[in-house]
Design an enzyme around this catalytic site. Structure first.
Site, PDB file in Angstrom:
ATOM      1  N   GLU A   1     -17.234  29.321 -29.426  1.00  0.00           N
ATOM      2  CA  GLU A   1     -18.079  28.387 -30.151  1.00  0.00           C
ATOM      3  C   GLU A   1     -19.486  28.449 -29.579  1.00  0.00           C
ATOM      4  OE1 GLU A   1     -17.690  23.946 -31.924  1.00  0.00           O
ATOM      5  OE2 GLU A   1     -17.349  24.090 -29.784  1.00  0.00           O
TER       6      GLU A   1
ATOM      7  N   GLU B   1     -10.226  16.969 -30.341  1.00  0.00           N
ATOM      8  CA  GLU B   1     -11.154  17.606 -29.402  1.00  0.00           C
ATOM      9  C   GLU B   1     -11.960  16.531 -28.689  1.00  0.00           C
ATOM     10  OE1 GLU B   1     -13.937  20.243 -31.280  1.00  0.00           O
ATOM     11  OE2 GLU B   1     -14.895  20.808 -29.384  1.00  0.00           O
TER      12      GLU B   1
HETATM   13 MN    MN Z   1     -16.110  22.363 -29.730  1.00  0.00          MN
END
Ligand code: MN
Length: 302
Positions: free
Chosen positions: A243, A149
């Protein structure tokens, strides 16, 4: 039902993965309609494997894992003992995934998550690639993909864009390393939400859907229709996971690492239900407006 699993980050519900927290987070995620829950794997050796696997099965949820390496276990470092600690953390996360029937470990898996006061060095980058190459090999035997990520410049010095991440993965050469896109970080580092999807192409495995302020989806400046159109055009079928964090829930340490100085919400069930409906609606809208187009031409597609 959309092809993409709709997921939720466990950090929306709980600040740890004790048996009580696991039970609460998994049952609430299922109740809010999600297909998938992303479980924190930073403390993998202390997670109750049997309970986690049973809860996922009982509620029909797919489990995936994420972690962000701490400074003491930064594989993007020149200190061999620090790098070795990071390798063990990643290995533990892969083992946890394998033992609970999960196929994905993502997050800031290539460096610490935190602000650096210097650029990465050739040696620190090479250390990170060497570790990920070895961990990927173990993960492959367990049927697990490792997601990288890329994050904004204040949270890593190594991978801040999709292109950097693609190049980094290609140099390692493992086919179970993948790009993990987070719209919150894209918002800071990329020209728009579409570019990283096109750049990642078939290497894209996972999406974190987060508003530019990490609060309610649709209440900020992220161009969601453009993102979902790009995902549709890429034939992306991977998870799209909400998220969002609030200091009302999160444990203080992570809260402080993330720079979470304001609480965007106080009721996790309300923000979760909203996020599920928002993502489902965006997926449906993108599918409805897509003409039968050919796959997008990216330099990675051939
Ligand atoms: Mn994230």
């Amino acid at each position: 039902m959309p092809a993409n699993p709709i997921g939720i980050h466990a950090g929306l519900w709980v600040g740890d993965w004790s048996p009580a927290s696991a039970t609460y987070a998994i049952s609430e995620s299922a109740k809010a309609g999600f297909d998938l829950i992303e479980i924190p794997a930073g403390d993998a050796p202390n997670i109750d494997v049997a309970l986690t696997a049973k809860l996922l099965a009982d509620h029909g949820l797919t489990g995936v894992y994420s972690l962000a390496l701490p400074a003491s276990a930064d594989i993007n470092d020149e200190d061999d003992s620090v790098v070795a600690r990071g390798e063990r953390m990643l290995e533990a996360a892969v083992t946890l995934a394998r033992d609970t029937g999960s196929r994905y470990v993502g997050g800031v898996t290539y460096s610490k998550m935190g602000q650096y006061d210097h650029p990465f060095t050739a040696r620190s980058r090479a250390n990170s690639q060497a570790v990920l190459g070895r961990v990927a090999e173990k993960a492959k035997a367990a049927g697990v993909t490792i997601g990288l990520e890329f994050v904004n410049r204040y949270e890593s010095n190594l991978l801040n864009t999709a292109q950097q991440t693609v190049d980094f993965i290609r140099e390692i050469g493992a086919d179970n390393l993948a790009v993990h896109i987070d719209t919150f970080h894209v918002n800071t580092e990329e020209p728009d939400q579409v570019t990283p999807v096109r750049v990642a192409g078939p290497l894209l495995a996972y999406i974190h859907a987060g508003e530019n302020h990490r609060g309610y989806l649709g209440s900020g400046s992220i161009d969601w229709p453009a993102l979902f159109k790009a995902l549709n055009e890429s034939n992306f079928t991977g998870p799209i996971t909400f998220e969002s964090f609030s200091g009302a829930v999160l444990d203080p340490e992570l809260s402080h690492t993330l720079g979470l100085w304001r609480n965007p919400w106080v009721d996790p069930a309300a923000v979760a239900r909203h996020a599920h409906d928002f993502i489902a609606t965006q997926l449906a809208a993108a599918a409805a407006t897509s003409s039968f187009s050919i796959a997008p031409a990216t330099e990675l597609a051939h």
